[in-house]
Design an enzyme around this catalytic site. Sequence first.
Site, mmCIF file in Angstrom:
data_model
loop_
_atom_site.group_PDB
_atom_site.id
_atom_site.type_symbol
_atom_site.label_atom_id
_atom_site.label_comp_id
_atom_site.label_asym_id
_atom_site.label_seq_id
_atom_site.Cartn_x
_atom_site.Cartn_y
_atom_site.Cartn_z
ATOM 1 C CG HIS A 59 -52.509 91.690 -41.181
ATOM 2 N ND1 HIS A 59 -52.711 92.302 -39.964
ATOM 3 C CD2 HIS A 59 -52.864 90.396 -41.034
ATOM 4 C CE1 HIS A 59 -53.163 91.393 -39.115
ATOM 5 N NE2 HIS A 59 -53.275 90.239 -39.732
ATOM 6 C CG ASP A 66 -53.872 83.216 -44.715
ATOM 7 O OD1 ASP A 66 -53.691 82.211 -44.018
ATOM 8 O OD2 ASP A 66 -54.685 84.109 -44.421
HETATM 9 N N1 CMC Z 1 -54.781 93.531 -52.885
HETATM 10 C C1 CMC Z 1 -54.983 94.747 -53.423
HETATM 11 N N2 CMC Z 1 -55.311 95.850 -52.712
HETATM 12 C C2 CMC Z 1 -55.446 95.702 -51.382
HETATM 13 C C3 CMC Z 1 -55.239 94.469 -50.758
HETATM 14 C C4 CMC Z 1 -54.900 93.360 -51.548
HETATM 15 N N3 CMC Z 1 -54.705 92.162 -50.996
HETATM 16 N N4 CMC Z 1 -55.441 94.616 -49.420
HETATM 17 C C5 CMC Z 1 -55.761 95.905 -49.229
HETATM 18 N N5 CMC Z 1 -55.757 96.569 -50.415
HETATM 19 C C6 CMC Z 1 -56.007 98.001 -50.604
HETATM 20 C C7 CMC Z 1 -57.489 98.308 -50.498
HETATM 21 O O1 CMC Z 1 -58.109 98.270 -51.759
HETATM 22 C C8 CMC Z 1 -57.472 99.690 -49.890
HETATM 23 O O2 CMC Z 1 -57.224 100.613 -50.924
HETATM 24 P P1 CMC Z 1 -57.870 102.119 -50.862
HETATM 25 O O3 CMC Z 1 -57.317 102.721 -49.597
HETATM 26 O O4 CMC Z 1 -57.387 102.759 -52.113
HETATM 27 O O5 CMC Z 1 -59.355 101.909 -50.804
HETATM 28 C C9 CMC Z 1 -56.259 99.672 -48.970
HETATM 29 O O6 CMC Z 1 -55.380 98.684 -49.520
HETATM 30 C C10 CMC Z 1 -56.567 99.312 -47.523
HETATM 31 O O7 CMC Z 1 -57.332 98.123 -47.521
HETATM 32 P P2 CMC Z 1 -58.539 97.845 -46.537
HETATM 33 O O8 CMC Z 1 -59.405 96.788 -47.137
HETATM 34 O O9 CMC Z 1 -59.176 99.144 -46.151
HETATM 35 O O10 CMC Z 1 -57.731 97.291 -45.285
HETATM 36 P P3 CMC Z 1 -58.285 96.376 -44.132
HETATM 37 O O11 CMC Z 1 -57.371 96.568 -42.987
HETATM 38 O O12 CMC Z 1 -59.732 96.632 -43.929
HETATM 39 O O13 CMC Z 1 -58.152 94.895 -44.742
HETATM 40 C C11 CMC Z 1 -57.363 92.744 -45.295
HETATM 41 C C12 CMC Z 1 -57.167 93.997 -44.429
HETATM 42 C C13 CMC Z 1 -56.441 91.632 -44.799
HETATM 43 C C14 CMC Z 1 -58.814 92.248 -45.169
HETATM 44 C C15 CMC Z 1 -57.038 93.097 -46.776
HETATM 45 O O14 CMC Z 1 -55.700 93.485 -46.889
HETATM 46 C C16 CMC Z 1 -57.342 91.942 -47.730
HETATM 47 O O15 CMC Z 1 -58.484 91.792 -48.172
HETATM 48 N N6 CMC Z 1 -56.327 91.090 -48.066
HETATM 49 C C17 CMC Z 1 -56.543 89.928 -48.900
HETATM 50 C C18 CMC Z 1 -57.112 88.797 -48.053
HETATM 51 C C19 CMC Z 1 -56.088 88.185 -47.125
HETATM 52 O O16 CMC Z 1 -54.986 87.849 -47.510
HETATM 53 N N7 CMC Z 1 -56.492 87.985 -45.866
HETATM 54 C C20 CMC Z 1 -55.676 87.318 -44.837
HETATM 55 C C21 CMC Z 1 -55.291 88.239 -43.735
HETATM 56 S S1 CMC Z 1 -54.017 87.573 -42.658
HETATM 57 C C22 CMC Z 1 -54.684 86.120 -41.951
HETATM 58 C C23 CMC Z 1 -55.998 86.280 -41.322
HETATM 59 O O17 CMC Z 1 -56.336 87.314 -40.734
HETATM 60 O O18 CMC Z 1 -56.753 85.334 -41.359
#
Ligand code: CMC
Length: 392
Positions: A269, A327
């Site tokens: 998140h 989720d």
């Molecule tokens: N699985 C594996 N690696 C992950 C995941 C994951 N679910 N989420 C983040 N990472 C890694 C990502 O690869 C990155 O690694 P590095 O720093 O080495 O490049 C690091 O963690 C930070 O991730 P980010 O994408 O820069 O973080 P963000 O704040 O931009 O993204 C997020 C947040 C929710 C989009 C992301 O965690 C994600 O894609 N999660 C899976 C989708 C999900 O479950 N979304 C629902 C969110 S909660 C409800 C809602 O908002 O609707």
Amino acid sequence: ADVFTYDPGFTSTAACSSTITYIDGDEGELLYRGYPIEQLAEKSHFLECCFLLLYGELPSAAALEDFESRVTHHTMIHEQMQYFFRGFRRDAHPMAIMVGVVGAMSAFYHDSTDINDPWQREVAAIRMIAKMPTIAAMAYKYSVGQPFVYPKNSLDYAGNFLHMCFAVPAEEYVVDPILSRAMDRIMMLHADHEQNASTSTVRLASSSGANPFASIAAGIACLWGPAHGGANQACLEMLREIGTVDRIPEFIARAKDKDDPFRLMGFGHRVYKNFDPRAKVMKQSADEVLGLLGIEDNETLKVAKELERIALEDEYFVSKKLYPNVDFYSGIILEAMGFPTSMFTPIFALSRTVGWISQWKEMISDPEQKIGRPRQRYTGAPRRDYAEIESR
Ligand code: CMC
């Protein structure tokens, strides 16, 4: 040249002041108008939370009764709107239908599109909250080829939604109180979440003066993405694909592999760097509901729990502070209720509508509100002269 703060994804930019929802991402704390989500999930119910989010205080008994009767008064949609549904292919994703139908509401409810009139704003807010379950249920009924079921105002908000989804004219449908309470809780847990992508979209769309129905349609479009509300569908599909606990390590390895785009859905998140408090309640609710329904040996739930256990002990997830989010467990409950995965995100959308509307109302009455207009860092070609086609 102008120098702007460069902040892709708005990781450190506050675009508004708000009194609605507070999140402490390090502590894993979520408050609606100051009230902890855990207390609300246990003691409150969805329409009371709607009142709280919209008006800032918990209602008195009389105020709640009045609010509930205003919402129930608006649960039907204009009869003509059913033709929108019928224009879609049967296999259309319900979110695609919702984007279209909700956007079209401004063509049916002209008397609540003037954002400068407080009375119209109030009617628009009530209409959106009241009609969204009807629209979501109709999208579902259309996809399964069953007749639309009209709202039944003697039922509570969550029960009525289940009724509109699962009742058929041929037989009596009695809403199971266990399922209706579980649905109500899912709605409460999704009701608002400060300036997430879809809420920011609603604020940005309406900052131009766009009407609330059009703005909420924009929010629905944003919510659909798998990084946001679409994650509940993607998560359950992932859990099904994993299938059995022995395959978990393979998927954990994929999630850690930089060259593989696969991510653990329902994990991570932007704001929570600790347990998402909604996920904790959702996990407990999944246990309760499946237990009460007598399906506690559900394979998907087993896979989810084991996946969570393994990920939370894994250095990759620990160091990046990736925890289960809202989720992760919601889909298991929705599946147990009989919903197909394509309905998971529409249920998120109908639950989040009150948050979108509350944030919209707050924005409209904020004297500091301006049209949203981000700047950019230009990295394109420098000035150059037009070249005639023969010389290119
Ligand atoms: N699985 C594996 N690696 C992950 C995941 C994951 N679910 N989420 C983040 N990472 C890694 C990502 O690869 C990155 O690694 P590095 O720093 O080495 O490049 C690091 O963690 C930070 O991730 P980010 O994408 O820069 O973080 P963000 O704040 O931009 O993204 C997020 C947040 C929710 C989009 C992301 O965690 C994600 O894609 N999660 C899976 C989708 C999900 O479950 N979304 C629902 C969110 S909660 C409800 C809602 O908002 O609707």
